[in-house]
Motif scaffolding. Structure first.
Motif, PDB file in Angstrom:
ATOM      1  N   PHE A  50       0.926  -1.671   0.250  1.00  0.00           N
ATOM      2  CA  PHE A  50       0.054  -0.613  -0.028  1.00  0.00           C
ATOM      3  C   PHE A  50       0.969   1.513  -0.503  1.00  0.00           C
ATOM      4  CE2 PHE A  50      -3.445  -2.503   0.937  1.00  0.00           C
ATOM      5  CZ  PHE A  50      -4.486  -2.652   0.404  1.00  0.00           C
ATOM      6  N   GLU A  51       2.293   0.958   0.157  1.00  0.00           N
ATOM      7  CA  GLU A  51       2.900   1.863   0.510  1.00  0.00           C
ATOM      8  C   GLU A  51       3.593   2.490  -1.149  1.00  0.00           C
ATOM      9  OE1 GLU A  51       7.952   3.449   2.694  1.00  0.00           O
ATOM     10  OE2 GLU A  51       6.167   1.912   2.901  1.00  0.00           O
ATOM     11  N   GLU A  52       3.508   1.675  -1.520  1.00  0.00           N
ATOM     12  CA  GLU A  52       4.312   1.696  -3.207  1.00  0.00           C
ATOM     13  C   GLU A  52       3.014   3.083  -3.614  1.00  0.00           C
ATOM     14  OE1 GLU A  52       5.942  -0.772  -7.063  1.00  0.00           O
ATOM     15  OE2 GLU A  52       5.765  -1.658  -4.786  1.00  0.00           O
ATOM     16  N   LEU A  53       1.471   2.037  -3.486  1.00  0.00           N
ATOM     17  CA  LEU A  53       0.610   2.286  -4.926  1.00  0.00           C
ATOM     18  C   LEU A  53      -0.124   3.920  -3.864  1.00  0.00           C
ATOM     19  CD1 LEU A  53      -2.108  -1.440  -3.522  1.00  0.00           C
ATOM     20  CD2 LEU A  53      -0.606   0.028  -6.011  1.00  0.00           C
ATOM     21  N   TYR A  54       0.319   3.823  -3.106  1.00  0.00           N
ATOM     22  CA  TYR A  54      -0.030   5.811  -2.453  1.00  0.00           C
ATOM     23  C   TYR A  54       0.933   6.517  -3.287  1.00  0.00           C
ATOM     24  CZ  TYR A  54       0.195   9.897   0.319  1.00  0.00           C
ATOM     25  OH  TYR A  54      -0.169  10.868   1.060  1.00  0.00           O
ATOM     26  N   ARG A  55       2.335   6.149  -3.198  1.00  0.00           N
ATOM     27  CA  ARG A  55       3.736   6.970  -3.864  1.00  0.00           C
ATOM     28  C   ARG A  55       3.463   6.805  -5.649  1.00  0.00           C
ATOM     29  NH1 ARG A  55       7.617   3.862  -0.961  1.00  0.00           N
ATOM     30  NH2 ARG A  55       7.526   2.563  -2.624  1.00  0.00           N
ATOM     31  N   ASN A  56       2.423   6.136  -6.096  1.00  0.00           N
ATOM     32  CA  ASN A  56       2.086   5.977  -6.926  1.00  0.00           C
ATOM     33  C   ASN A  56       0.730   7.298  -7.771  1.00  0.00           C
ATOM     34  OD1 ASN A  56       4.418   3.744  -8.080  1.00  0.00           O
ATOM     35  ND2 ASN A  56       3.014   2.627  -7.991  1.00  0.00           N
TER      36      ASN A  56
END
Length: 826
Positions: A50-56
């Motif tokens: 979810f951290e990666e999705l949020y950054r994207n």
């Protein structure tokens, strides 16, 4: 588990060097993001970062790609809801529900099972959508905060809720274009609620979940409270269906004709609907469905229910059904704060029962007097034994019974008011008006109430405690409060009080004064002024008698045979002398009794003593009001002591003393007695009956012997009279019942009308003297207000008195004829 709003996960902010990265590939990033969203919706999110999705998502918004991202997410959710969620719900839709749409009849069990299947399907779809959108919102948190806020767009969570509304709930059913999933849902919920009302078991938790779903959806994207889908779409249908149900229910209950059952059902319905809103639907609906129950079930049928012949309010009152009356009061208060229908019904019953009491009393007063049967010695009857009920008391007993019955009725409705109607002030006012109406419709109410006090003051309070006496007097005062013609009551009360005081028949003078005090508190000082003057006269007379006896002793009168005198000097204007007893002849002229010489000397002696102290006054002796003690000698008395003490009326004393100088065996005729005493005929006949006809007090012998005294009768002294008692009280045969006959009643009304005329004139003059000039209607209004406390003035009489005062130059007319006014002439 339900989710009402988006979650707020804790995700680390992206690194600063992301700001320095070059252009982004939106399509590539969206492909990755949409794949993750699908994983979230298919419950495979455990492998996602979810951290990666949020950054994207953060990078896309930062690079000004917020709008296409926002639109792509909405398109994704629309596609998911349309092809996945809606399809699954339609596939799971019970065929029986679709068949019911085509008119098929289902049993209650089939309807319940099919309905629950749809409810459960929608509940799961809603919960899944909430869960997924909360997770999606966490990923797109930066987009909501920056892009949506800057461009005044609804958050992605809010937008997706609207999509659930539009692409799931508002989807038409296959082959039923006019019916949507939402409308089918509403019908299922209403059907389940109807089954619950009918006593069937339903899944209330499932219903509550679906109602919660409708509360979480809005008609508009700004999510205003009044635009909740529950309020705008479902609730109106629920209330409309409930109106129809309770309208039909009310008609059915009234048709059964059981008022108690109706009240219980109404009260239970209100409770059930409140519980249903709390546990099954929404508390938002509670006040609205309460109004439906009140309006459709209660208000529409209240009047008819109250007036039901065999079970309504009349039946409840007659049979003391206080719990049922309490229920009627409770449901009446729901729809009518003044309880007009209930008040009207109770007032009607009070008046009807009061009229019954009046009719019974009137029949008793108009009934012929029952005379005692003649004693027959041959049958073993005791000669001279009084009848079981003296005919003299027959009508008096009817009067006392009338008051007792009215008081009993008053106690009954006081109890009803306190126990069933919570002491309601409005109802109490109505009850008071009803009692006043039927009491004042009975022409003898003032006389009967005065007789009630008279009987109780003479013997009714004997042996009672102070508290009991106080309670009894308070009850009587309560009835006095209802009587409008208080001047009529005052006249009767003074008449009866005067007899009690002069004949010393009151059981307690403290009770008499207590009664005057209570009347003063109730109707004011003016009402009791004359009555208090009567008590003052009695106190002054006692002092005067003592002074006179001391005066006689000081004179040193050597006559040992001199009679003692106890005198009551009455103020003529304060005592009802005309009502206390006749002192006039048959032609209406004033007759002065001729007293024997020995009595006349004492009379003149007292007059001189009194007038020396009070010069200018005039004394008029009332022979019909006093009593005397005589000592009589009977030669044939069967005891060693031949004398007896006789307590007789003053007139009897005058009659008996005539026989002192009469030789044995001689007689006096009626005409001779009348000529020598000048006693009025009616009084003379009554007193001769007492001493010549009554078996136990036959001191004279009448020829011929009969029950009636006639003008040609002869009277001898009864030498053979005998009695075992040393002291003999000779009661005067009453001229009739204490209750007035028609002629006496007319005479009383005539005198009261005369007094009222004088009172009205005094009020007019008093008002005009103060105001100097008044318009006609103002004068009438003010005079009526002044006099209402004593009696209800007749407007026509007021007008006549105004004309009379104008003729006598107390007033003069001013102004136009069309708008008359008057001026006081000093």
């Amino acid at each position: 588990m339900m989710y009402a709003g988006r979650g707020r996960g804790k995700i680390r902010p992206p690194r600063r060097n992301i700001l320095n990265s070059g252009e982004v590939d939106f399509e590539q990033d969206w492909k990755s993001l949409s794949s993750s969203l699908r994983e979230i919706h298919t419950k495979n999110a455990s492998t996602l970062s979810f951290e990666e999705l949020y950054r994207n998502a953060y990078k896309l918004v930062l690079k000004k790609k917020g709008e296409p991202l926002y639109n792509k997410v909405k398109e994704f959710e629309q596609d998911w809801l349309t092809h996945e969620v809606r399809t699954r719900i339609l596939d799971e839709l019970p065929s029986s529900l679709l068949a019911a749409q085509n008119g098929a009849q289902l049993s209650a069990g089939e309807r319940r099972d099919a309905g629950e299947k749809l409810l459960r399907s929608l509940k799961l779809a809603w919960e899944d959508h909430n869960l997924c959108m909360n997770m999606t919102t966490d990923v797109l948190m930066y987009m909501d905060r920056v892009y949506c806020s800057d461009n005044r767009k609804p958050s992605i969570f809010t937008a997706s809720m609207g999509q659930f509304r539009d692409y799931v709930l508002r989807t038409p059913l296959p082959d039923h274009e006019s019916t949507t999933i939402a409308s089918l849902l509403y019908r299922v919920i209403l059907d389940q609620i109807q089954m619950d009302r009918d006593g069937d078991i339903v899944n209330t938790a499932l219903l509550r979940s679906c109602a919660y779903m409708l509360e979480g959806l809005y008609e508009t994207e700004d999510e205003q409270e009044q635009y909740k889908l529950y309020i705008t779409s479902f609730e109106p249908e629920f209330l409309a269906a409930s109106e129809e149900y309770y309208r039909s229910e009310g008609e059915s209950l009234v048709a059964k004709g059981d008022a108690s059952s109706f009240c219980r059902h109404a009260r239970q319905a209100a409770t059930d609907e409140e519980d249903r809103c709390r546990s099954t639907l929404s508390t938002l609906t509670a006040p609205k469905i309460r109004r439906v129950v009140e309006n459709e079930l209660v208000r529409r049928n209240l009047a008819e229910m109250i007036s039901l012949e065999s079970t309504g309010v009349r039946y409840m009152l007659d049979n003391d059904r206080l719990p049922d009356l309490e229920m009627v009061y409770e449901i009446s208060s729901w729809v009518d704060p003044k309880k007009e229908e209930l008040k009207k019904a109770v007032q009607k019953r009070i008046v009807a029962q009061g009229e019954e009491i009046n009719s019974t009393a009137k029949e008793a007063s108009d009934a012929p007097v029952v005379k005692p049967t003649k004693a027959d010695p041959e049958k073993g009857d005791e000669v001279g034994k009084p009848a079981a009920e003296k005919p003299i008391n027959q009508q008096t007993a009817a009067a006392i019974k009338w008051v007792d019955d009215v008081l009993q009725l008053k106690d009954k409705y006081d109890h009803v008011l306190e126990k069933a109607f919570q002491g309601d002030q409005g109802l109490q006012t109505g009850f008071t008006r009803s009692f006043s109406d039927f009491i004042n419709s009975f022409e003898r109410s003032s006389e009967y109430l005065s007789l009630f006090f008279d009987e109780n003051m003479k013997k009714g309070i004997k042996g009672k405690t102070e508290t009991e006496v106080d309670t009894l007097l308070d009850k009587g005062i309560t009835l006095l409060r209802y009587i409008s013609d208080k001047d009529m009551f005052e006249r009767y009360y003074k008449k009866h009080l005067s007899r009690r005081l002069l004949m010393k028949r009151s059981v307690s003078m403290d009770a008499e004064r207590q009664m005057i005090s209570k009347m003063k508190m109730e109707v004011g000082n003016t009402f009791t002024q004359r009555i208090e003057s009567m008590f003052r006269d009695m106190a002054l007379s006692a002092d005067l008698t003592s002074s006179y006896k001391k005066h006689v002793r000081d004179l040193g009168d050597a006559d040992s045979q001199r009679a003692e005198l106890d005198v009551n000097v009455l103020t003529a204007t304060m005592w009802p002398l005309d009502a206390m007893g006749p002192s006039r002849g048959d032609e209406g002229g004033k007759l002065n009794c001729r007293f024997p010489p020995e009595i006349d000397r004492i009379k003149q002696s007292f007059e001189k003593f009194y007038l020396d102290k009070h010069s200018g006054r005039q004394l008029t002796w009332q022979g019909n009001m006093g009593t005397a003690d005589l000592r009589a000698y009977f030669a044939d008395m069967k005891s060693n002591k031949k004398t007896r003490e006789l307590n007789v009326s003053t007139y009897c004393m005058v009659i008996l003393l005539l026989f002192n100088d009469l030789p044995p065996g001689n007689f006096l005729s009626y005409e001779e007695i009348q000529a020598r005493t000048n006693i009025p005929d009616n009084e003379l006949m009554r007193n001769l009956q007492s001493v010549a006809v009554a078996p136990k007090t036959r001191i004279l012998v009448k020829e011929p012997m009969s029950k009636e005294v006639k003008r040609d009768d002869k009277f001898y002294f009864n030498e053979k009279f005998t009695s075992q008692f040393q002291r003999i009280k000779v009661g005067v045969v009453a001229s009739g019942n204490k209750v007035e006959d028609r002629d006496e009643r007319q005479e009383t009304e005539k005198r009261v009308d005369l007094e009222r005329g004088q009172t009205i004139e005094a009020a007019i003059v008093r008002t005009m003297k103060q105001r100097k000039e008044l318009k006609h209607h103002q004068l009438i209004t003010e005079v009526i207000q002044q006099l209402t406390a004593r009696f209800s003035p007749d407007v026509n009489l007021l007008k006549k008195k105004i004309e009379s005062l104008i003729e006598r130059e107390y007033l003069e007319r001013v102004g136009d004829i069309d708008k008359p006014a008057y001026r006081y002439m000093a």
